[in-house]
Design an enzyme around this catalytic site. Structure first.
Site, short mmCIF file in Angstrom:
data_model
loop_
_atom_site.label_atom_id
_atom_site.label_comp_id
_atom_site.label_asym_id
_atom_site.label_seq_id
_atom_site.Cartn_x
_atom_site.Cartn_y
_atom_site.Cartn_z
N GLU A 127 0.94 -1.05 0.11
CA GLU A 127 0.01 0.17 -0.15
C GLU A 127 0.83 1.38 0.08
OE1 GLU A 127 -2.82 -0.24 3.29
OE2 GLU A 127 -3.50 -2.04 2.39
N PRO A 128 0.36 2.22 -0.29
CA PRO A 128 1.12 3.52 -0.30
C PRO A 128 1.99 3.80 1.02
CG PRO A 128 -0.62 4.02 -1.39
CD PRO A 128 -0.95 2.69 -0.81
N GLY A 131 4.93 -1.15 2.87
CA GLY A 131 5.32 -2.12 1.90
C GLY A 131 5.95 -3.11 2.64
N GLU A 241 7.47 -17.16 -3.38
CA GLU A 241 7.46 -15.76 -4.00
C GLU A 241 8.92 -15.53 -4.20
OE1 GLU A 241 4.63 -13.03 -2.94
OE2 GLU A 241 5.66 -11.38 -3.42
N ARG A 242 9.68 -15.89 -3.08
CA ARG A 242 11.16 -15.39 -3.06
C ARG A 242 11.78 -16.57 -3.85
NH1 ARG A 242 10.39 -13.32 3.00
NH2 ARG A 242 9.55 -11.18 2.41
N ARG A 267 33.84 -8.51 -31.83
CA ARG A 267 34.18 -7.11 -31.60
C ARG A 267 35.75 -7.06 -31.56
NH1 ARG A 267 32.46 -1.92 -32.47
NH2 ARG A 267 33.74 -0.54 -31.21
N GLN A 278 42.84 -10.52 -21.46
CA GLN A 278 42.79 -11.19 -20.06
C GLN A 278 41.99 -10.64 -19.27
OE1 GLN A 278 46.43 -11.34 -17.35
NE2 GLN A 278 46.23 -13.64 -17.94
N GLN A 335 29.27 -3.53 -19.68
CA GLN A 335 30.71 -2.88 -19.72
C GLN A 335 31.34 -3.48 -20.91
OE1 GLN A 335 31.41 -0.45 -18.13
NE2 GLN A 335 33.59 -0.33 -18.77
N GLY A 338 31.01 -2.11 -24.25
CA GLY A 338 31.29 -0.68 -24.62
C GLY A 338 29.99 0.36 -24.79
C1 LIG Z 1 7.91 -3.09 -10.37
C2 LIG Z 1 7.43 -3.76 -8.96
C3 LIG Z 1 6.34 -4.46 -9.10
C4 LIG Z 1 5.72 -4.88 -7.56
N1 LIG Z 1 4.82 -5.97 -7.71
C5 LIG Z 1 4.07 -6.17 -6.56
C6 LIG Z 1 2.83 -6.65 -6.63
O1 LIG Z 1 2.55 -7.54 -7.29
N2 LIG Z 1 2.28 -6.93 -5.26
C7 LIG Z 1 2.43 -6.36 -4.06
O2 LIG Z 1 2.19 -6.30 -3.14
N3 LIG Z 1 3.78 -5.62 -4.03
C8 LIG Z 1 4.53 -5.57 -5.22
N4 LIG Z 1 5.63 -4.61 -5.17
C9 LIG Z 1 5.95 -3.82 -4.21
C10 LIG Z 1 7.06 -4.27 -3.43
O3 LIG Z 1 7.12 -5.60 -2.83
C11 LIG Z 1 7.57 -3.06 -2.21
O4 LIG Z 1 8.02 -2.30 -3.20
C12 LIG Z 1 8.56 -3.67 -1.49
O5 LIG Z 1 8.06 -4.81 -0.46
C13 LIG Z 1 9.21 -2.78 -0.28
O6 LIG Z 1 8.03 -1.83 0.06
P1 LIG Z 1 8.15 -0.24 0.03
O7 LIG Z 1 8.37 0.17 -1.63
O8 LIG Z 1 6.88 0.30 0.84
O9 LIG Z 1 9.40 0.08 0.78
P2 LIG Z 1 9.63 0.58 2.05
O10 LIG Z 1 9.17 -0.64 3.10
O11 LIG Z 1 8.96 1.94 2.45
O12 LIG Z 1 11.49 0.45 2.48
C14 LIG Z 1 12.06 1.64 1.99
C15 LIG Z 1 13.45 1.07 2.43
O13 LIG Z 1 13.58 0.92 3.75
C16 LIG Z 1 14.15 -0.12 3.87
N5 LIG Z 1 13.67 -0.79 5.13
C17 LIG Z 1 12.32 -1.06 5.58
N6 LIG Z 1 12.14 -1.60 6.71
C18 LIG Z 1 13.24 -1.90 7.14
C19 LIG Z 1 13.63 -2.51 8.10
N7 LIG Z 1 12.84 -3.21 9.05
N8 LIG Z 1 15.06 -2.73 8.23
C20 LIG Z 1 16.02 -2.35 7.61
N9 LIG Z 1 15.56 -1.81 6.20
C21 LIG Z 1 14.28 -1.54 6.25
C22 LIG Z 1 13.74 -1.18 2.83
O14 LIG Z 1 14.69 -2.17 2.54
C23 LIG Z 1 13.87 -0.07 1.59
O15 LIG Z 1 15.25 0.24 1.45
C24 LIG Z 1 6.17 -4.34 -6.47
C25 LIG Z 1 7.22 -3.52 -6.45
C26 LIG Z 1 7.69 -2.90 -7.78
C27 LIG Z 1 8.70 -1.93 -7.66
#
Ligand SMILES: Cc1cc2nc3c(=O)[nH]c(=O)nc-3n(C[C@H](O)[C@H](O)[C@H](O)COP(=O)(O)OP(=O)(O)OC[C@H]3O[C@@H](n4cnc5c(N)ncnc54)[C@H](O)[C@@H]3O)c2cc1C
Length: 387
Positions: A127-128, A131, A241-242, A267, A278, A335, A338
């Site tokens: 969500e906005p 994440g 998923e991972r 090239r 090398q 890289q 080029g």
């Molecule tokens: C192209 C794309 C496709 C996607 N598809 C999907 C989808 O299909 N469905 C879906 O649900 N989501 C989707 N996502 C969302 C994605 O899973 C999230 O962007 C991701 O989980 C990170 O959440 P966030 O963007 O809110 O970043 P945030 O959680 O706000 O994190 C911002 C930064 O803070 C760091 N951070 C946050 N918490 C911690 C912590 N505890 N310790 C250390 N560092 C931390 C993060 O690593 C990151 O560097 C997609 C994203 C992209 C870019």
């Protein structure tokens, strides 16, 4: 150790032929259109390339996980991250929740379509304002007797613009923390849904949406499993998923190396082909060694998954390693080309863009390190939650 049988290799051959015939010549157009036509999924469904690990009862093939590994390795060699992620989301990130925890009605309604290539699904977690911290989501599903009333918004939802349904993570009880989170299937053409396409750095062929839910009525029978269990279903499902980043990164990295070697052999610079230098030869040797070791470890994790062994620590390590290595490989291979590496006429520019999201989506590298640190330093054991 060889995880692939003769059947796997025959499958790989026929898939490769199909992709070379039906996808290769179209992929640049899909990238520039920012859209993949539906008929390619239908063709893949007709050929039996979708639903590989799904039960026959719904049209699937009940095959082992290494068929899925082959599918995404080969799809990745088409050099479009957007093409690959579209089906990874359908087959491995959204529909498995319906398969594992859904009612027979839900399975019957959605699974045959994702296997035939008629339906495209999404997973709606982010969500906005939430994440990485999934438990802070705000989207609410209020119980209204025979239906839920859904309000809130999701962002970065892959397949969210052109897809058919979204497995939505919503709060059915806002006061119960993680125990108030549920998974609900929402048809994307329901009244009250608005979808906006997000303009992205890479994965151009894939559509990514911001989705808002404004008083969307969702039938109660669209609840997956039990109310309040959604967070636990997610924690179980995120391992797949991972893990699925293993084949997509391995396939892409192998493609990058083979394209680089092809280029280096023709090239010329200082009177000889650049594959004789090398400095470059050793780079290829080092990268190939790293790819091979990540692949062996990744396959080991896939084999654990195949045997139904749940290992959060190893899955997180695999995701972290392959996505970060993919970034390194695409930077270094670019890289070798080029100036041509920077040109859209050559393959590495696209890969350089596409790989960047690997360390962000499905749990960032920082979150993977947090999980691994908890396992390694604090001896935290991550157990599969029973439904
Ligand atoms: C192209 C794309 C496709 C996607 N598809 C999907 C989808 O299909 N469905 C879906 O649900 N989501 C989707 N996502 C969302 C994605 O899973 C999230 O962007 C991701 O989980 C990170 O959440 P966030 O963007 O809110 O970043 P945030 O959680 O706000 O994190 C911002 C930064 O803070 C760091 N951070 C946050 N918490 C911690 C912590 N505890 N310790 C250390 N560092 C931390 C993060 O690593 C990151 O560097 C997609 C994203 C992209 C870019």
């Amino acid at each position: 150790m060889n995880y692939f049988t003769k059947e796997h290799e025959m499958f790989r051959e026929s898939l490769r032929d199909f992709l070379n015939k039906e996808v290769k010549r179209n992929i640049d157009k899909w990238e520039s259109d920012h859209k993949i036509p539906r008929d390619i999924w239908k063709k893949m469904g007709d050929q039996g390339f979708l639903g590989l690990t799904y039960p026959e009862k719904y049209g699937g093939f009940d095959l082992d996980f290494f068929f899925e590994v082959i599918l995404f390795e080969e799809m990745s060699k088409m050099n479009s991250g957007g093409f690959v992620i579209t089906q990874q989301v359908v087959q491995c990130m959204s529909s498995p929740y319906i398969l594992k925890y859904g009612s027979e009605e839900l399975k019957g309604k959605y699974l045959p379509g994702i296997i035939s290539g008629d339906l495209i699904g999404c997973i709606g977690i982010t969500e906005p304002d939430a994440g990485s911290d999934v438990k802070s989501i705000k989207t609410k599903a209020e119980d209204k007797g025979d239906h839920y009333l859904l309000n809130g918004s999701k962002t970065f939802i892959t397949n969210g613009v052109y897809g058919d349904f979204v497995v939505t993570v919503a709060k059915t009880d806002s006061n119960a923390g993680t125990k108030g989170i549920s998974l609900i299937v929402v048809d994307l053409n329901s009244k009250g849904i608005n979808r906006t396409k997000i303009d992205k750095l890479g994965w151009h062929a894939s559509d990514t949406a911001e989705i808002s839910f404004d008083n969307v009525k969702v039938p109660k029978e669209n609840l997956i499993g039990k109310e309040g269990k959604g967070f636990y279903y997610l924690m179980n499902g995120l391992q797949l998923e991972r893990l699925i980043f293993v084949p997509s990164c391995v396939g892409a990295m192998e493609f990058a190396i083979s394209e680089s070697i092809k280029y280096m052999k023709q090239r010329k610079s200082f009177g000889q082909t650049i594959d004789k230098f090398q400095a470059i030869r050793h780079k290829i040797a080092s990268l190939s060694s790293e790819i091979e070791s990540a692949k062996v470890f990744g396959y080991y994790c896939c084999e654990l998954y195949n045997k139904n062994i749940y290992d959060v620590k190893l899955c997180s390590m695999a995701k972290l390693l392959v996505t970060e290595l993919h970034e390194k490989v695409s930077t270094e291979c670019l890289q070798f080309f080029g100036g041509n590496g920077f040109s859209e006429e050559y393959p590495l520019a696209r890969m350089y863009r596409d790989c960047r999201v690997g360390t962000i989506g499905a749990g960032t590298s920082e979150i993977m390190r947090e999980i691994i640190a908890k396992a390694v330093i604090d001896d935290t054991e991550f157990k599969k939650v029973k439904s």
